[in-house]
Design a protein around this motif. Structure first.
Motif, PDB file in Angstrom:
ATOM      1  N   ARG A  62      -4.460   6.956  -3.095  1.00  0.00           N
ATOM      2  CA  ARG A  62      -4.028   5.759  -2.372  1.00  0.00           C
ATOM      3  C   ARG A  62      -3.891   4.591  -3.349  1.00  0.00           C
ATOM      4  N   ALA A 103       0.553   5.932  -0.362  1.00  0.00           N
ATOM      5  CA  ALA A 103      -0.307   7.098  -0.512  1.00  0.00           C
ATOM      6  C   ALA A 103       0.525   8.314  -0.873  1.00  0.00           C
ATOM      7  N   TYR A 108      -3.310   0.384  -3.637  1.00  0.00           N
ATOM      8  CA  TYR A 108      -3.423  -0.899  -2.946  1.00  0.00           C
ATOM      9  C   TYR A 108      -3.092  -2.020  -3.930  1.00  0.00           C
ATOM     10  N   GLN A 143       0.840  -1.172   0.000  1.00  0.00           N
ATOM     11  CA  GLN A 143       0.000   0.000   0.000  1.00  0.00           C
ATOM     12  C   GLN A 143       0.889   1.240   0.000  1.00  0.00           C
ATOM     13  N   SER A 180      -3.556   9.962   3.753  1.00  0.00           N
ATOM     14  CA  SER A 180      -2.542  10.399   2.790  1.00  0.00           C
ATOM     15  C   SER A 180      -2.330  11.886   2.901  1.00  0.00           C
ATOM     16  N   ASP A 225      -8.847   9.922  -1.986  1.00  0.00           N
ATOM     17  CA  ASP A 225      -9.245   9.946  -0.579  1.00  0.00           C
ATOM     18  C   ASP A 225      -9.166  11.396  -0.117  1.00  0.00           C
ATOM     19  N   LEU A 258      -2.188   1.777   6.666  1.00  0.00           N
ATOM     20  CA  LEU A 258      -2.011   3.007   5.897  1.00  0.00           C
ATOM     21  C   LEU A 258      -2.825   4.128   6.515  1.00  0.00           C
TER      22      LEU A 258
END
Length: 216
Positions: free
Chosen positions: A152, A147, A154, A145, A215, A170, A212
């Motif tokens: 973000r 950011a 994944y 993961q 961000s 996000d 995580l």
């Protein structure tokens, strides 16, 4: 319908050369200079594709572009380059070389949609689910993961045989899935769109990758 109303699905198994590299290496182990700069509509570029890959040359095919470092090392290693990724519509012009399951094409870039433009270009959609993106339980699952700048990344894979990955926004409006990819031995597909996540979907995603934070 135009690509502005229909989010494109594409192949991420396309490698973008920086200019026209000498020798056009067909062996995947041979290095070549990769493109750093985003393709622009009207440009001609050299790309290497790997099979299976089907196109009749009459309509453009869609391909993912990622800058050189991200293409080589992954977006988890270079999250700041997520903003420079894009989906491109490419029209084949000529086969430059082929063999060993690979082929070099000269293509003309006809359309470019940057990842960060997806939410503005495509209407929100609730089609599909997060089921395939969420890593399955069990032995052999590796996940990562990252950011950067409100985006973000994944991904997960199982013993380097199959994998899934995604890029989401996000921010104060919540999370939205913009880019989704899945790969296997003979598959390397990616789709661009705009899927706002519900609170329950956001909770599922955060629970699957719990380490995580927010961000920057």
């Amino acid at each position: 319908m135009t690509s502005e109303s229909v989010p494109p699905a594409a192949s991420s198994g396309v490698e973008w050369a920086d200019g026209s590299p000498p020798g056009l290496p067909l062996d995947w182990r041979e290095p070549f200079a990769r493109a750093e700069l985003l393709p622009l509509p009207g440009e001609e570029r050299a790309v290497r594709i790997r099979g299976p890959f089907l196109t009749d040359g009459r309509v453009p095919f869609w391909a993912l572009f990622a800058p050189a470092l991200a293409a080589l090392n992954g977006l988890d290693e270079c999250p700041e380059l997520m903003r420079d990724c894009a989906m491109t519509a490419c029209r084949p012009l000529a086969v430059l070389a082929q063999g060993s399951g690979y082929a070099w094409l000269r293509v003309r870039v006809e359309e470019v949609t940057r990842l960060v433009e997806a939410a503005d270009r495509f209407p929100p959609s609730t089609a599909g689910s997060l089921e395939d993106l969420l890593p399955p339980g069990g032995i052999g699952v590796t996940s990562s993961q990252a950011a950067s700048g409100g985006l973000r990344y994944y991904d997960w894979s199982i013993q380097s045989n199959i994998g899934r990955w995604a890029v989401c926004t996000d921010d104060e409006h919540g999370m939205a899935l913009l880019l989704y990819g899945e790969w296997a031995f003979d598959q390397d597909d990616v789709a661009l769109g705009h899927h706002p996540l519900s609170p329950s979907e956001t909770a599922l995603l955060r629970a699957a990758w719990p380490n995580l934070g927010h961000s920057g």
